[in-house]
Design an enzyme around this catalytic site. Structure first.
Site, PDB file in Angstrom:
ATOM      1  N   HIS A 188      27.810 -61.317  21.954  1.00 47.41           N
ATOM      2  CA  HIS A 188      27.232 -60.267  22.864  1.00 47.41           C
ATOM      3  C   HIS A 188      25.711 -60.661  23.119  1.00 47.41           C
ATOM      4  CE1 HIS A 188      26.642 -57.596  19.770  1.00 47.41           C
ATOM      5  NE2 HIS A 188      28.121 -57.208  19.874  1.00 47.41           N
ATOM      6  N   HIS A 213      36.157 -49.259  11.714  1.00 47.19           N
ATOM      7  CA  HIS A 213      35.111 -49.816  12.904  1.00 47.19           C
ATOM      8  C   HIS A 213      36.350 -50.832  14.153  1.00 47.19           C
ATOM      9  CE1 HIS A 213      32.448 -50.455  15.688  1.00 47.19           C
ATOM     10  NE2 HIS A 213      31.935 -51.746  15.410  1.00 47.19           N
ATOM     11  N   ASP A 234      35.526 -57.396  17.533  1.00 46.77           N
ATOM     12  CA  ASP A 234      35.264 -58.504  16.406  1.00 46.77           C
ATOM     13  C   ASP A 234      35.860 -58.022  14.730  1.00 46.77           C
ATOM     14  OD1 ASP A 234      33.540 -56.254  15.941  1.00 46.77           O
ATOM     15  OD2 ASP A 234      31.986 -57.581  15.078  1.00 46.77           O
TER      16      ASP A 234
HETATM   17 FE1  FEO Z   1      30.023 -53.582  15.794  1.00 50.07          FE
HETATM   18 FE2  FEO Z   1      31.005 -55.923  13.287  1.00 50.07          FE
HETATM   19  O1  FEO Z   1      31.695 -55.060  14.763  1.00 50.07           O
END
Ligand code: FEO
Length: 392
Positions: free
Chosen positions: A24, A78, A82
């Site tokens: 990103h 989280h 990813d």
């Molecule tokens: Fe916040 Fe590695 O994702």
């Protein structure tokens, strides 16, 4: 072949993404890894998953150790894709599995993937006994998303820190002592600058919570596992969180016909003569995230652009908007450049610098058309004076 055991009965079942170069907007020249850890205890437990295209590889890695259907607990520290991309496949392949997650994470996961999971919402400090081990969940809210948490295994003295302490760094080696120290700390700093900078002030508070834990290994969700250099990375995070600066000056510029580049070079010479370390980048040839990695610990920033159509060159717009998102607090900044019949670049850059939270936007420097010898002399002096002001 079985995956690597990072300690007895904890397997590294994540994947290397050797090919990714854009995360990103963060240019990942050394690729990335999406780490996932399989704990073989009475209740078989998976910590975090991987980006969706690597789901099959994750399932294969797990299957080398245990049948997928034997997994009973899946901890989702989280939900950014990813780390959560394999959740739907795991929900199907592991019918007994409960997903341990924060309330924010649960809501987010349902938005991403639908209401298909058997969730157990966990709060800060909650524990989960999986046999010999009791896992403790620690909220890391806003480091770097509202749902972020870490998981601690006192039995193994391991902190599964998720994004915190990560590096976008694909390597066949899995521990900090197995890779080049300079490369590792550069990638850790670059990661902090581009992912955690907006939330840096929360680091100290998070550390007070983590300091109650006794860990000898930090297993993040990106990059290598910290084992030998834990004191060094903890100190670095505390310094970065406080915004400790190294006195250096970052100059980033783009040039239409070479005039602004001549100014940039003259300013850099002047600043170097003042004894300041100068790091200069031509935009278009340099990713924004590389500049952020250097600017993050610098004391000053000079943005240069020729005027094009009454504003800055697009590459500078891209950089300044990127920095605005990161919120580059506590640094002196100014704009410089050349223009023809009418200006505009300097004013627009100054506006963006102010919006980016730079503490002080200083008077800039410009000249018309191609700088001549007298202009270059003045630019050198400008660089010298700006650099001296960083020492005050
Ligand atoms: Fe916040 Fe590695 O994702």
């Amino acid at each position: 072949m079985q995956p690597l055991q990072i300690v007895e009965n904890i397997y590294d079942v994540g994947v290397q993404d050797w090919a990714v170069r854009d995360f990103h907007g963060y240019k990942t020249e050394r690729g990335a890894t999406y780490n996932s850890y399989l704990i073989m205890d009475e209740k078989i437990t998976l910590i975090d998953t991987v980006k969706a295209p690597f789901t099959e590889e994750l399932l294969r890695n797990i299957s080398k150790v245990t049948p997928l259907e034997s997994i009973e607990c899946i901890v989702i520290n989280h939900v950014e894709p990813d780390h959560s991309g394999a959740m739907p496949a795991l929900a199907k392949a592991c019918p007994k599995a409960k997903f341990y997650i924060t309330m924010q994470g649960k809501n987010e996961a349902i938005q991403h993937y639908g209401d298909i999971f058997d969730f157990e919402v966990v709060k800060d400090g909650a524990t989960l006994n999986i046999g010999k081990r009791t896992l403790t969940f620690a909220s890391m809210a806003m480091l770097h998303w509202p749902d972020s948490m870490a998981t601690y295994s006192a039995y193994d003295r391991i902190l599964f820190s998720n994004d915190a302490f990560g590096q976008h760094y694909a390597t066949s080696k899995r521990f900090d002592y197995d890779v080049d120290y300079g490369e590792l700390f550069y990638e850790a700093r670059k990661y902090f600058a581009n992912i955690l900078w907006p939330y840096a002030k929360l680091i100290e508070r998070a550390f007070m919570k983590l300091s109650a834990l006794d860990f000898t290994m930090i297993a993040p969700s990106h990059g290598v596992i910290w084992k030998r250099y834990i004191p060094e990375i903890l100190k670095a995070y505390l310094d970065w969180g406080k915004g400790v600066q190294d006195g250096s000056l970052v100059i980033a510029y783009d040039s239409m016909w070479g005039g602004t580049e001549k100014l940039a070079r003259a300013i850099a010479r002047g600043a170097a003569n003042a004894g300041v370390v100068v790091k200069m980048f031509k935009m278009g040839a340099t990713p924004n995230s590389t500049v952020a990695a250097e600017l993050f610990t610098a004391s000053g920033f000079l943005a240069g652009s020729s005027t094009l159509n009454c504003s800055m060159l697009p590459n500078m717009g891209s950089l300044l908007i990127y920095l605005k998102g990161l919120g580059a607090k506590g640094k002196k900044a100014a704009a410089f450049g050349t223009f023809g019949w009418g200006g505009g670049a300097q004013k627009d850059m100054e506006e963006l610098l102010e919006k980016s939270c730079f503490d002080a936007v200083e008077p800039g420097f410009n000249c018309k058309w191609t700088p001549q010898e007298a202009d270059l002399e003045k630019a050198e002096q400008y660089g010298y004076d700006f650099a001296l002001s960083l020492k005050k």
